[in-house]
Scaffold this active site. Structure first.
Site, PDB file in Angstrom:
ATOM      1  N   GLU A   1      32.778   1.079  23.796  1.00 38.81           N
ATOM      2  CA  GLU A   1      31.812   0.807  22.715  1.00 38.81           C
ATOM      3  C   GLU A   1      31.554   2.015  21.837  1.00 38.81           C
ATOM      4  O   GLU A   1      31.049   1.870  20.714  1.00 38.81           O
ATOM      5  CB  GLU A   1      30.490   0.283  23.297  1.00 38.81           C
ATOM      6  CG  GLU A   1      29.664   1.286  24.076  1.00 38.81           C
ATOM      7  CD  GLU A   1      29.962   1.327  25.564  1.00 38.81           C
ATOM      8  OE1 GLU A   1      29.071   1.715  26.346  1.00 38.81           O
ATOM      9  OE2 GLU A   1      31.097   0.974  25.947  1.00 38.81           O
TER      10      GLU A   1
ATOM     11  N   GLY B   1      25.342   1.235  33.682  1.00 39.08           N
ATOM     12  CA  GLY B   1      23.972   1.410  34.150  1.00 39.08           C
ATOM     13  C   GLY B   1      23.956   2.214  35.439  1.00 39.08           C
ATOM     14  O   GLY B   1      25.002   2.544  35.998  1.00 39.08           O
TER      15      GLY B   1
ATOM     16  N   ASP C   1      13.792  -4.643   4.397  1.00 40.07           N
ATOM     17  CA  ASP C   1      14.386  -5.207   5.603  1.00 40.07           C
ATOM     18  C   ASP C   1      15.599  -6.055   5.226  1.00 40.07           C
ATOM     19  O   ASP C   1      15.521  -6.889   4.314  1.00 40.07           O
ATOM     20  CB  ASP C   1      13.372  -6.085   6.345  1.00 40.07           C
ATOM     21  CG  ASP C   1      12.229  -5.283   6.941  1.00 40.07           C
ATOM     22  OD1 ASP C   1      12.312  -4.047   6.943  1.00 40.07           O
ATOM     23  OD2 ASP C   1      11.248  -5.901   7.402  1.00 40.07           O
TER      24      ASP C   1
ATOM     25  N   HIS D   1      33.848   3.960  28.332  1.00 40.75           N
ATOM     26  CA  HIS D   1      32.917   3.287  27.417  1.00 40.75           C
ATOM     27  C   HIS D   1      33.581   3.041  26.067  1.00 40.75           C
ATOM     28  O   HIS D   1      33.435   3.835  25.128  1.00 40.75           O
ATOM     29  CB  HIS D   1      31.652   4.130  27.238  1.00 40.75           C
ATOM     30  CG  HIS D   1      30.769   4.146  28.434  1.00 40.75           C
ATOM     31  ND1 HIS D   1      29.746   3.236  28.628  1.00 40.75           N
ATOM     32  CD2 HIS D   1      30.761   4.944  29.533  1.00 40.75           C
ATOM     33  CE1 HIS D   1      29.143   3.485  29.773  1.00 40.75           C
ATOM     34  NE2 HIS D   1      29.742   4.512  30.347  1.00 40.75           N
TER      35      HIS D   1
ATOM     36  N   LYS E   1       0.832  -1.202   0.000  1.00 40.37           N
ATOM     37  CA  LYS E   1       0.000   0.000   0.000  1.00 40.37           C
ATOM     38  C   LYS E   1       0.873   1.262   0.000  1.00 40.37           C
ATOM     39  O   LYS E   1       1.740   1.430   0.854  1.00 40.37           O
ATOM     40  CB  LYS E   1      -0.924   0.010   1.230  1.00 40.37           C
ATOM     41  CG  LYS E   1      -1.978  -1.094   1.222  1.00 40.37           C
ATOM     42  CD  LYS E   1      -2.933  -0.943   0.038  1.00 40.37           C
ATOM     43  CE  LYS E   1      -4.003  -2.021   0.038  1.00 40.37           C
ATOM     44  NZ  LYS E   1      -4.906  -1.888  -1.135  1.00 40.37           N
ATOM     45  N   THR E   2       0.602   2.137  -0.949  1.00 43.58           N
ATOM     46  CA  THR E   2       1.386   3.372  -1.078  1.00 43.58           C
ATOM     47  C   THR E   2       0.690   4.588  -0.475  1.00 43.58           C
ATOM     48  O   THR E   2       1.299   5.652  -0.364  1.00 43.58           O
ATOM     49  CB  THR E   2       1.679   3.667  -2.559  1.00 43.58           C
ATOM     50  OG1 THR E   2       0.444   3.938  -3.242  1.00 43.58           O
ATOM     51  CG2 THR E   2       2.377   2.493  -3.229  1.00 43.58           C
TER      52      THR E   2
ATOM     53  N   CYS F   1      32.165   0.299  32.731  1.00 45.34           N
ATOM     54  CA  CYS F   1      31.657   1.319  33.645  1.00 45.34           C
ATOM     55  C   CYS F   1      31.164   0.663  34.938  1.00 45.34           C
ATOM     56  O   CYS F   1      31.959   0.219  35.747  1.00 45.34           O
ATOM     57  CB  CYS F   1      30.576   2.160  32.962  1.00 45.34           C
ATOM     58  SG  CYS F   1      30.215   3.725  33.799  1.00 45.34           S
TER      59      CYS F   1
ATOM     60  N   GLN G   1      32.991  -1.694  38.229  1.00 42.44           N
ATOM     61  CA  GLN G   1      32.733  -1.519  39.652  1.00 42.44           C
ATOM     62  C   GLN G   1      32.202  -2.814  40.260  1.00 42.44           C
ATOM     63  O   GLN G   1      32.549  -3.172  41.395  1.00 42.44           O
ATOM     64  CB  GLN G   1      31.753  -0.365  39.842  1.00 42.44           C
ATOM     65  CG  GLN G   1      32.296   0.978  39.339  1.00 42.44           C
ATOM     66  CD  GLN G   1      31.247   2.077  39.302  1.00 42.44           C
ATOM     67  OE1 GLN G   1      30.156   1.924  39.848  1.00 42.44           O
ATOM     68  NE2 GLN G   1      31.575   3.194  38.652  1.00 42.44           N
TER      69      GLN G   1
ATOM     70  N   LYS H   1       3.906   4.286  -9.253  1.00 41.29           N
ATOM     71  CA  LYS H   1       2.798   4.949  -8.561  1.00 41.29           C
ATOM     72  C   LYS H   1       3.327   5.967  -7.545  1.00 41.29           C
ATOM     73  O   LYS H   1       2.815   7.095  -7.450  1.00 41.29           O
ATOM     74  CB  LYS H   1       1.932   3.897  -7.868  1.00 41.29           C
ATOM     75  CG  LYS H   1       0.624   4.423  -7.300  1.00 41.29           C
ATOM     76  CD  LYS H   1      -0.212   3.266  -6.762  1.00 41.29           C
ATOM     77  CE  LYS H   1      -1.546   3.750  -6.214  1.00 41.29           C
ATOM     78  NZ  LYS H   1      -2.343   2.620  -5.660  1.00 41.29           N
TER      79      LYS H   1
ATOM     80  N   GLN I   1       1.960   8.515   0.314  1.00 46.60           N
ATOM     81  CA  GLN I   1       1.403   9.665  -0.405  1.00 46.60           C
ATOM     82  C   GLN I   1       0.963  10.750   0.572  1.00 46.60           C
ATOM     83  O   GLN I   1       1.233  11.941   0.371  1.00 46.60           O
ATOM     84  CB  GLN I   1       0.217   9.218  -1.259  1.00 46.60           C
ATOM     85  CG  GLN I   1       0.566   8.274  -2.402  1.00 46.60           C
ATOM     86  CD  GLN I   1      -0.680   7.800  -3.134  1.00 46.60           C
ATOM     87  OE1 GLN I   1      -1.613   8.574  -3.381  1.00 46.60           O
ATOM     88  NE2 GLN I   1      -0.721   6.521  -3.475  1.00 46.60           N
TER      89      GLN I   1
END
Length: 542
Positions: free
Chosen positions: A513, A358, A242, A511, A189-190, A385, A389, A225, A194
């Protein structure tokens, strides 16, 4: 050459992947030899996401200069070489705050302060400033958070309309929309797309390219379309299905459809052919790995897809470097049994465990017992982090014999504050933007696993914390086998800790990451995965 500006908006619904799409486009343009600057505009009224719950917002990405920013900046970092700073993320809260402060200062000379022109002018200035972070920026790529039609987004969209008008030959609008597939009808469905484009056109923004997020391939008829009703060239209808294997397919898929060539054509930019072999190799490794390793993530927010986004991606980068596939098991720390035997059964099947950062006491004991299990069973452990501890308190309790050892975050009156509040944090009233934030230099100790990983005596890493290891216990802990492998330059604060006579048990206060890319894995994540592979082979013989 004049700086070009690309604006990326979203329609129909949120969470379509504007950040990934923006990052992928930035990568493709960089491959063409262009210098790209990235900006994320967020319509929410928070000054930054620093005090927002990870369940609502996902992770907070930290830049070198200490900005707490949207997680999309993590995508920008992983895909591009764009310089990221406080100027790379602006929120409604920041913009309104700036304008109100100017009004109080008298900068508007008695004028009525309004959304137009004062708020929109500030937004436009942020866009210009982003392009001035470095010299000779060719393209500024601006992602606007939210969805077309949101009340919160209107000032940003109006600012873009004005900016596009003022720089009409140097701007490009890309609209990312959702094209749903109805299984019952067997149809795509477009209509939602739209309507989304109609909303933008009603504001005065006319998309040049439509990127269609979809679950199935779009037929030529559907693309025709969308082209007709959204008033864009047929070549400018780009399918973004996807992904089958990994998000690192996105730039390859977009390039195959020619989005980078089209952008260069529309903006009159040089359009050389590009080499994506490095990314093709990454995808090939993902499709045909040597084997699989499994990591257990023990944290508070593990059920939220984006709460530890950079951690998950960095682990993937480490696995890619080894040619392995990564499997992630998630464990909610507060639901783990505290009996050692029951815990081992609950979280078994992993080749290593990571405890991420956290805040708050929930799950604290579950994390401590996880660290204990890893230390005793010689299982690879990586603490980030709060995870460092956790490692320190566990060692103090069960090896040194300080049974009451704790963090003052959870027990202000503990008799053994192995983890305590940073001295500069004492007396602060505000929570937002007051932690130790941004890049700091760390000196590494020779002959440690950290030194072996970095192959350098000095490193720079990004921080986001209020608490630290208490040096009062350093000598006592080190005598028992706790190794302070890295310290803050110019001070004696513990930045990296290791456990002696353990194959790989490392905790870091920073950190890592935030500084890992698929093309350049962070050394600690790379070595953690290698340790997991060795452990896996020792347990399974292959």
């Amino acid at each position: 050459m004049q700086t070009k500006y690309i604006f990326i908006t979203g329609g129909v619904c949120s969470s379509l992947g504007k950040g990934l799409t923006s990052a992928a486009i930035g990568l493709l343009l960089e491959k063409k030899g262009l210098r790209v600057s990235m900006l994320k505009l967020d319509p929410y009224l928070n000054v930054d996401p620093g005090t927002m719950s990870p369940f609502q917002h996902g992770e907070v990405y930290v830049t070198d200069d200490g900005a707490e920013t949207d997680l999309d900046l993590g995508h920008y970092y992983r895909y591009t070489n764009s310089f990221l700073s406080k100027a790379s993320n602006a929120t409604s809260g920041q913009i309104y705050n700036t304008v109100i402060k100017r009004e109080r200062h008298g900068d508007y000379l008695g004028k009525t302060v309004q959304v137009i022109p004062h708020i929109t002018n500030e937004i436009k200035q942020r866009i210009v400033n982003c392009g001035k972070q470095q010299e000779n920026i060719d393209v500024v790529l601006v992602e606007i958070g939210g969805t077309a039609g949101d009340i919160e987004s209107l000032p940003f969209l109006e600012a873009i309309r004005q900016f596009t008008y003022d720089h009409r030959n140097n701007c490009l609008n890309i609209h990312l929309t959702y094209v749903p597939y109805l299984k019952a009808a067997g149809e795509v469905k477009t209509k939602p797309s739209q309507h989304s484009v109609q909303v933008l056109r009603g504001i005065g923004i006319f998309p040049d390219i439509i990127v269609c997020r979809c679950e199935v391939n779009l037929s030529d008829e559907v693309k025709d379309k969308i082209s007709l009703f959204c008033n864009v060239n047929r070549r400018a209808v780009i399918e973004e299905k996807d992904v089958e294997h990994s998000i690192y397919e996105v730039p390859l898929d977009l390039h195959k459809q020619g989005i980078d060539a089209l952008i260069c054509e529309l903006l009159h930019l040089p359009n050389p052919s590009i080499n994506l072999s490095e990314w093709e190799k990454i995808l090939e490794t993902i499709k045909n790995p040597k084997g699989t390793v499994t990591v257990g993530i023990v944290g508070k927010y593990v059920q939220h897809q984006d709460a530890y986004k950079s951690v998950f991606e960095s682990l993937t980068h480490g696995a890619l470097a080894a040619g392995y596939k990564l499997q992630i098991k998630r464990f909610e720390a507060d639901k783990l049994p505290l009996d050692d035997n029951q815990l081992a059964k609950t979280i078994e099947g992993c080749d290593g465990y990571l405890v991420p950062g956290g805040f708050g006491e929930r799950g604290w004991l579950g994390k401590i017992h996880t660290a204990k299990l890893c230390r005793e069973k010689k299982i690879p452990y990586f603490g980030i982090c709060l995870g460092m501890q956790v490692m320190a308190v566990e060692f103090a309790r069960h090896v040194v014999g300080l049974n009451e050892a704790n963090s003052t975050e959870f027990d202000p009156d503990t008799i053994h504050p192995v983890i305590s509040l940073l001295s500069e944090q004492r007396g602060l009233q505000d929570l937002g933007g007051t932690m130790r934030l941004g890049a700091y230099i760390c000196d590494l100790k020779l002959h440690t696993k950290a030194y072996q990983a970095y192959k350098s005596s000095q490193i720079s890493e990004r921080h986001r914390h209020r608490y630290e290891f208490n040096n009062t216990y350093k000598e006592q802990m080190e005598k028992a086998g706790f190794v302070v492998a890295g310290t803050l330059k110019g001070e004696n604060l513990c930045e990296i800790a290791e456990v002696k006579d353990h194959p790989w048990m490392i905790g870091v206060q920073f950190h890592p990451e935030f500084k890992s890319k698929p093309t350049d894995p962070h050394p600690l994540f790379r070595d953690f995965i290698q340790a997991m592979i060795i452990y896996h082979k020792s347990q399974h013989g292959k």
